[in-house]
Design a protein around this motif. Structure first.
Motif, short mmCIF file in Angstrom:
data_model
loop_
_atom_site.label_atom_id
_atom_site.label_comp_id
_atom_site.label_asym_id
_atom_site.label_seq_id
_atom_site.Cartn_x
_atom_site.Cartn_y
_atom_site.Cartn_z
N LEU A 1 20.81 22.56 141.54
CA LEU A 1 19.49 22.22 141.24
C LEU A 1 19.78 21.94 139.83
N THR A 2 18.99 20.80 139.29
CA THR A 2 19.11 20.38 137.93
C THR A 2 17.85 19.82 137.60
N ALA A 3 17.43 20.39 136.19
CA ALA A 3 16.26 20.28 135.55
C ALA A 3 16.41 18.96 134.64
N ARG A 4 17.57 18.58 134.54
CA ARG A 4 18.00 17.44 133.78
C ARG A 4 17.77 16.13 134.48
N GLY A 5 17.14 15.21 133.87
CA GLY A 5 17.09 13.77 134.32
C GLY A 5 18.02 12.83 134.27
N ASP A 6 19.03 13.29 133.55
CA ASP A 6 20.12 12.31 133.36
C ASP A 6 21.13 12.33 134.39
N PRO A 7 21.49 11.06 134.93
CA PRO A 7 22.47 11.00 136.33
C PRO A 7 23.86 11.43 135.88
N LEU A 8 24.16 11.54 134.74
CA LEU A 8 25.48 12.08 134.25
C LEU A 8 25.49 13.42 134.60
N ASP A 9 24.46 14.20 134.62
CA ASP A 9 24.74 15.64 134.84
C ASP A 9 24.96 15.90 136.60
N ARG A 10 24.24 14.79 137.12
CA ARG A 10 24.36 15.13 138.74
C ARG A 10 26.08 14.59 139.14
N ILE A 11 26.45 13.67 138.24
CA ILE A 11 27.76 13.33 138.55
C ILE A 11 28.74 14.41 138.14
N LEU A 12 28.31 15.00 136.96
CA LEU A 12 29.45 16.23 136.62
C LEU A 12 29.29 17.17 137.62
N GLY A 13 28.09 17.48 138.34
CA GLY A 13 28.12 18.45 139.38
C GLY A 13 29.07 18.13 140.42
N LEU A 14 28.99 16.78 140.88
CA LEU A 14 29.92 16.33 141.99
C LEU A 14 31.40 16.32 141.43
N GLU A 15 31.59 16.17 140.25
CA GLU A 15 33.06 16.32 139.72
C GLU A 15 33.52 17.79 139.76
N MET A 16 32.53 18.78 139.69
CA MET A 16 32.93 20.29 139.65
C MET A 16 33.11 20.78 141.05
N GLY A 17 32.54 20.07 141.93
CA GLY A 17 32.92 20.43 143.54
C GLY A 17 31.83 20.61 144.17
N ALA A 18 30.45 19.98 143.58
CA ALA A 18 29.21 20.19 144.47
C ALA A 18 29.41 19.46 145.33
#
Length: 246
Positions: free
Chosen positions: A87-104
């Motif tokens: 779950l992210t409150a940040r609108g930046d798509p890079l945060d979502r990509i970072l989550g996928l990179e971490m293993g989400a």
């Protein structure tokens, strides 16, 4: 007369530092048949995972202390394969990509409706179960060998030189999609459909991130892959036997 056994409810662990949101999700998801536990941070997640089984983990990115991204990365590094939704409150798509990179396995931006979260949870759990207990007849005895690896489709295991290699559910789903279509160029949309189903919304960039994660697991040099190769302008191709020198 003894009642017939009922299927066990899906067990979900939610970690978020907002008490009102935790209470809302516990009530809403519980009302829809899920067994929900909620906690406020990473330490409580560790304690519960050590003593209970869960089908899915929901992590808030912006928890104080060890945040959701760091916790996700640590769990994956320790070999934890439970599906993780960020779950992210940040609108930046890079945060979502970072989550996928971490293993989400998936992400959902705040604010969201509980109904949307419920749909995402069902999709992830359905995919996990399809990969496991509901494997098709073609997977019953299927083992795909490439290099030092053996992919056991029925057992949902990747083995290298006799030792099991931990894979998240998303990584296994993607590798299975490649292994069942060797030598065929697969576009990003087709890969997403094969690995995650038609109801999984994603961008080209997110499938690229998942391929990158998988390459880090199976490639000696992810920057010069032998097994999962890029076909520029078309997608990716899995080469099970690259031959001498790759």
């Amino acid at each position: 007369m003894q009642a017939p056994d009922l299927p066990a409810p899906t067990r979900v662990l939610v970690a978020d530092d907002e008490p009102d949101l935790r209470a809302l999700l516990e009530r809403y998801l519980g009302d829809h048949g899920l067994a929900v536990r909620t906690v406020d941070g990473a330490a409580a997640v560790d304690r519960l995972l050590a003593r209970e089984r869960f089908d899915l983990l929901v992590l808030d990115v912006t928890m104080p202390g060890e945040d959701g991204l760091a916790l996700c990365r640590r769990l994956r590094a320790a070999g934890e394969t439970i599906p993780i939704l960020m779950l992210t409150a940040r609108g930046d798509p890079l945060d979502r990509i970072l989550g996928l990179e971490m293993g989400a396995d998936d992400y959902l931006a705040k604010p969201f409706t509980p109904r949307e979260l419920l749909a995402r949870i069902h999709a992830l759990v359905r995919r996990q179960r399809m990969l496991g207990a509901h494997a098709g007849p073609a997977d019953a005895a299927a083992r795909v060998s490439f290099g030092a690896f053996v992919l056991d489709l029925a057992g949902r295991r990747l083995v290298r030189d006799g030792a099991e290699v931990p894979l998240s559910s998303a990584e296994f789903a993607l590798l299975k999609a490649f292994a069942r279509h060797p030598g065929r160029t697969l576009g990003r949309d087709r890969l997403m459909e094969l690995a995650h189903g038609r109801d999984h919304a994603a961008t080209d960039r997110s499938i690229d991130v998942q391929v990158m994660r998988l390459r880090r697991v199976i490639e000696a040099d992810p920057s010069a892959p032998r097994y999962i190769r890029t076909v520029w302008g078309a997608g990716y191709v899995f080469v099970a036997d690259p031959g001498p020198g790759g």
